[in-house]
Design an enzyme around this catalytic site. Structure first.
Site, short mmCIF file in Angstrom:
data_model
loop_
_atom_site.label_atom_id
_atom_site.label_comp_id
_atom_site.label_asym_id
_atom_site.label_seq_id
_atom_site.Cartn_x
_atom_site.Cartn_y
_atom_site.Cartn_z
N SER A 1 61.30 21.53 62.83
CA SER A 1 60.30 20.89 61.81
C SER A 1 59.23 20.86 62.36
CB SER A 1 61.36 19.50 61.89
OG SER A 1 60.62 18.41 62.14
N LYS A 2 58.50 20.77 61.19
CA LYS A 2 57.11 20.61 60.98
C LYS A 2 56.56 19.17 60.95
CE LYS A 2 55.64 25.13 60.92
NZ LYS A 2 54.73 26.11 60.79
N ARG A 3 57.55 18.23 60.93
CA ARG A 3 57.04 16.74 60.79
C ARG A 3 55.98 16.48 61.80
NH1 ARG A 3 61.36 13.08 61.44
NH2 ARG A 3 62.80 15.13 62.21
N GLN A 4 54.82 16.09 61.57
CA GLN A 4 53.77 16.00 62.52
C GLN A 4 54.30 15.53 64.03
OE1 GLN A 4 50.52 13.45 63.15
NE2 GLN A 4 49.85 14.41 61.51
#
Ligand code: GLU
Length: 505
Positions: free
Chosen positions: A264-267
């Protein structure tokens, strides 16, 4: 060792936000290969997509790399005073600074008839897209402007009509390259789009800029994420058209969540500096990231950056996606924390201690140094201290706990009518035993030596050890009473036992 050839590698991120752990892995592998062969590792900033540019993005990338020790020896670097500078003879290393050069190369290809001006409007491109979709054709441009008469092109350019420059991909044949991780990879040229090389705003696309720069900067090994593999035939075609030597390619496997979905690219989950801020040590993060796709083929798990330089090999990088296992990172972090000298640990825990605890009168850095060996057994990273605080597992080290008196009775005694008298009697005796120990000898080993025979003389050892531990912690679960007493110190231990004794009248 990869080969005797000195590798020139680069990390070429776009400053679109925060450096992702996936990017850190690319940088690490590129750095390792360069160091190992006595070559060079350079940092180039690919900022030609102006819509995605984020202010502070370059600083974030550099802060992340310097924090982990993956320091570039050429390109965009930090000066001693931490300002961003460019170092090396092949610059600029920030793509937006060399737009004229890219234009020159794009026009050179037009002159060679390997690229062409395209005047198609966004509306026409939309129609092409819809048509191809409806007819189940692969997405891409239809080549409309490829064969415009020269005179027409000259006229339209003279009238300053909006245009781009496109790569003229061969219609037939295949492009094959040898990937250092995947082996031979082949794409049909007909499936590869006539890629835009120069955009209407005068900026190059990634594809043109990456090839020009990798060539002019002398890059020998292009190491990057798997998502770029389908762009590689375009790049190879460009190298061939220019007549340049083609570098070696290594496309790194995807990073996956434990359920095998793409990481996931959730920061908050992936930004390198967030790991720092949570209390992960750079050496733990680097060790962990090194193993995302690579393994040494031995049992060895701990590798310093220097050891990675000698042991790393692209040939041992897997093709299959690498699972990003946070528990493993936590494990590495704790193991690295355990190796730290107490003084450093005390400083580390002090940095992460919740403010509420820091404001207590009993809070001192010396005391944190005493607690450090206990804390390191209970947390994997600094931020876990906050969880410990919230769950009540931290406060009793600093504050004499309050609790229900009934909790002081051990199970073998709690149904007896004389439980109060007995427990009180045992604690009083315990107090006298502890009293006789000098402050300097008040260590867990010594306390145990003195208290243990007494505990053994009772029907059940818990009859004194349980109330001792409970009086000291106010918790069902805590470190053993000897460790707890020694860490609290003689005075505080006595105070807490006296409080329990007073509750038992
Ligand atoms: N700018 C590209 C990125 O951000 C670099 C890809 C490459 O290394 O060629 O991933």
């Amino acid at each position: 060792m990869e080969s005797a050839r000195k590798a020139i590698t680069r990390f070429a991120p776009s400053p679109t936000g925060f450096l992702h752990v996936g990017g850190l892995r690319t940088a690490l592998y590129s750095y390792l290969l360069a160091k190992q062969t006595g070559g060079k590792f350079l940092l180039r900033i690919e900022d030609t997509d102006r819509e995605r540019f984020v202010t502070g993005g370059i600083e974030n990338i550099l802060a992340s790399l310097y924090w982990t020790g993956i320091v570039p020896n050429e390109g965009v670097t930090l000066a001693e005073d931490a300002t961003v500078i460019e170092k090396g003879d092949a610059g600029p290393y920030i793509q937006s600074k060399k737009l004229d050069e890219y234009r020159k190369y794009a026009e050179q290809l037009v002159a060679l008839q390997k690229a062409y001006y395209c005047f198609c409007t966004p509306e026409r491109l939309e129609e092409v897209r819809n048509y191809r979709q409806a007819n189940k054709l692969p997405p891409g441009y239809d080549g409309h402007c490829r064969s415009l008469p020269v005179a027409e092109v000259t006229g339209r350019l003279a009238r300053e009509e909006r245009h781009v420059i496109r790569l003229s991909m061969p219609d037939e044949g295949e492009t094959t390259f040898y990937d250092l991780i995947r082996g031979e990879v082949t794409f049909k040229n007909a499936d590869v789009d006539d890629q835009v090389l120069l955009k209407s705003d005068g900026y190059p696309t990634y594809h043109l800029a990456v090839v020009v720069d990798d060539h002019t900067m002398g890059v020998t090994h292009v190491i990057r994420g798997e998502e770029w593999i389908s762009s590689t035939p375009k790049h190879i075609t460009l190298y061939r058209y220019f007549g340049w030597e083609i570098p070696l390619f290594a496309h790194l496997p995807l990073l996956l969540n434990s359920d095998k979905s793409k990481l996931s690219k959730r920061q908050g989950d992936v930004a390198v500096l967030d790991y720092r801020d949570k209390g992960y040590l750079p050496e733990a993060l680097v060790n962990f990231v090194a193993f995302l796709g690579w393994n040494p083929g031995t049992e060895q798990e701990f590798f310093s950056l220097e050891e990675l330089v000698t042991s790393f090999s692209l040939a041992k990088v897997n093709k299959a996606g690498a699972v990003f296992n946070l528990e493993k990172l936590d494990w590495f972090n704790r193991e690295y924390l355990k190796q730290k000298p107490t003084e450093e640990l005390a400083h580390y825990f002090d940095m992460f201690m919740p403010e509420d605890i820091k404001n207590l009168p009993s809070y001192t850095k010396e005391y944190v140094a005493r607690l450090a060996p206990l804390l390191v057994e209970r947390v994997s990273k600094g931020i876990d201290l906050t969880d410990m605080y919230v769950s009540g597992e931290l406060i009793y080290f600093f504050v004499n706990p309050t609790y229900d008196t009934n909790n002081l009775f051990w199970k073998t005694i709690k149904d007896r009518t004389d439980r109060k008298e007995k427990t009180r009697e045992y604690l009083l005796h315990l107090l006298s035993l502890l009293e006789a120990i000098s402050t300097t000898e008040f260590t867990d080993v010594h306390i145990k030596k003195v208290v243990w025979p007494f505990a053994e003389s009772l029907a059940n050892k818990g009859e004194v050890l349980w109330p001792m531990r409970y009086a000291l912690s106010g918790r069902d679960k805590s470190p053993d009473p000897f460790v707890l007493a020694s860490v609290l110190g003689k005075e505080e231990t006595k105070k807490r036992l006296q409080k329990a004794i007073a509750l038992l009248v």
